[in-house]
Design an enzyme around this catalytic site. Structure first.
Site, short mmCIF file in Angstrom:
data_model
loop_
_atom_site.label_atom_id
_atom_site.label_comp_id
_atom_site.label_asym_id
_atom_site.label_seq_id
_atom_site.Cartn_x
_atom_site.Cartn_y
_atom_site.Cartn_z
N ASN A 174 -3.74 -12.34 15.86
CA ASN A 174 -4.52 -11.11 15.91
C ASN A 174 -5.08 -10.90 17.32
O ASN A 174 -5.17 -11.84 18.11
CB ASN A 174 -5.68 -11.21 14.89
CG ASN A 174 -6.02 -9.86 14.30
OD1 ASN A 174 -5.15 -9.13 13.85
ND2 ASN A 174 -7.31 -9.53 14.35
N HIS A 220 0.83 -1.22 0.00
CA HIS A 220 0.00 0.00 0.00
C HIS A 220 0.86 1.26 0.00
O HIS A 220 0.37 2.34 0.31
CB HIS A 220 -0.94 0.01 1.21
CG HIS A 220 -2.05 -1.00 1.09
ND1 HIS A 220 -2.86 -1.35 2.14
CD2 HIS A 220 -2.46 -1.76 0.04
CE1 HIS A 220 -3.74 -2.26 1.74
NE2 HIS A 220 -3.51 -2.53 0.48
N GLY A 268 -2.27 -8.94 12.68
CA GLY A 268 -2.81 -7.61 12.92
C GLY A 268 -3.59 -7.02 11.77
O GLY A 268 -3.52 -5.81 11.53
N1 APR Z 1 -2.19 -6.77 18.40
C1 APR Z 1 -2.67 -7.54 17.39
N2 APR Z 1 -3.74 -7.19 16.62
C2 APR Z 1 -4.31 -6.01 16.90
C3 APR Z 1 -3.87 -5.15 17.93
C4 APR Z 1 -2.76 -5.57 18.69
N3 APR Z 1 -2.26 -4.83 19.70
N4 APR Z 1 -4.68 -4.05 17.95
C5 APR Z 1 -5.58 -4.21 16.96
N5 APR Z 1 -5.38 -5.39 16.33
C6 APR Z 1 -6.12 -5.96 15.20
C7 APR Z 1 -7.60 -5.64 15.21
O1 APR Z 1 -8.30 -6.63 15.94
C8 APR Z 1 -7.94 -5.70 13.72
O2 APR Z 1 -8.31 -7.02 13.33
O3 APR Z 1 -5.60 -5.37 14.03
C9 APR Z 1 -6.63 -5.34 13.03
C10 APR Z 1 -6.66 -3.93 12.42
O4 APR Z 1 -7.60 -3.96 11.38
P1 APR Z 1 -7.77 -2.67 10.47
O5 APR Z 1 -7.88 -1.47 11.35
O6 APR Z 1 -8.85 -2.98 9.49
O7 APR Z 1 -6.37 -2.53 9.70
P2 APR Z 1 -5.88 -3.34 8.43
O8 APR Z 1 -6.44 -4.73 8.45
O9 APR Z 1 -4.41 -3.19 8.37
O10 APR Z 1 -6.55 -2.52 7.22
C11 APR Z 1 -6.21 -2.96 5.92
O11 APR Z 1 -7.39 -1.09 4.98
O12 APR Z 1 -7.94 1.10 5.09
C12 APR Z 1 -7.15 0.20 4.45
O13 APR Z 1 -5.09 0.73 3.47
C13 APR Z 1 -5.70 0.53 4.70
O14 APR Z 1 -3.86 -0.98 4.91
C14 APR Z 1 -5.16 -0.70 5.40
C15 APR Z 1 -6.16 -1.77 5.00
#
Ligand code: APR
Length: 232
Positions: free
Chosen positions: A198, A106, A172
């Protein structure tokens, strides 16, 4: 487990103080995606979008890697086979934690892109809509991050790695955004063992053969130790 392919998302950087997107106080609860993470939003209000990424760029530059980032770097250094890290994150915490060859599908906050000539360079701390491109001087510069509706980077390379994976781990990430959310199925088709690490079950949790839940800074070092000890 020779070849390991790892996909990371915002959750691996959460304990480093960088927000996630879809958790309670996530970025997308405070900023409308269509305003700050689409080409149309950028065309409508480039100053707003540049300011959104300027804030995230400065925050990411100040952030420190946590035990999860460092554990993945240790896995790369000590595992006999290849360890490929594909990240959806635009922060540089994998590299700060010692990882190498990270594939930023990304893009990266630390990089800038010219919409006119395609030139890429290290982004200054703050970018403004009329900044001239260092190569062609056009005022067409933007953060080198992939917005919704745009093609993620290095997809061919990523699918080639997934096709050769013996072990695939997603760390994550909520599994909400494709193509990343489909990588687990590609890896499983290649015969890889798949594991989700996660804080809580993702949308795609049922696609994984194994799950480990908890904060990344705790469960990732434990998992890396198990892999290096041949217990995975
Ligand atoms: N340890 C492990 N997992 C965690 C923690 C932690 N301390 N805190 C949060 N999480 C998990 C949450 O439970 C969730 O499943 O991380 C995940 C974050 O999810 P999103 O906020 O959706 O982020 P992500 O999956 O990276 O989003 C993917 O979406 O908006 C676009 O480009 C953006 O790269 C991003 C993509």
């Amino acid at each position: 487990m020779d070849k390991i392919v790892i996909l990371t998302g915002a959750g691996i950087s959460a304990e480093s103080g960088l927000g996630t997107f879809r958790d309670e106080d996530g970025l997308w609860t405070r900023y409308p995606i269509e305003d700050v993470a689409t080409p149309e939003g950028f065309a409508r209000n480039p100053a707003l979008v540049q300011e959104f990424y300027n804030q995230r760029r400065v925050q990411a530059a100040r952030a420190q890697p946590n035990a999860a980032h460092r554990a993945l770097a240790q896995l790369q250094a000590q595992h006999g086979g290849e360890v490929v890290i594909v990240t959806q994150n635009v922060d540089g915490l994998h590299e700060k934690g010692g990882a190498t060859g990270v594939i930023h599908m990304h893009g990266e906050l630390a990089r800038a892109l010219c919409n006119a000539c395609g030139h890429r360079w290290d982004a200054p701390d703050t970018m403004a809509p009329d900044d001239p491109c260092p190569a062609c001087a056009a005022p067409a510069t933007r953060p080198d991050v992939v917005w919704f509706g745009e093609m993620p980077y290095r997809m061919d390379e990523i699918f080639a790695h997934l096709a050769q994976a013996d072990l695939f781990a997603a760390i994550g990430t909520s599994g909400n955004v494709y193509p990343a959310a489909g990588f687990v199925q590609e890896a499983a088709l290649a015969g890889a063992h798949t594991v989700e690490l996660n804080l809580e079950p993702s949308v795609t949790v049922s696609d994984f053969a194994e799950t480990r839940f908890g904060p990344a800074s705790e469960i990732v070092p434990d998992w890396v130790a198990a892999v290096l000890a041949g217990r995975v």
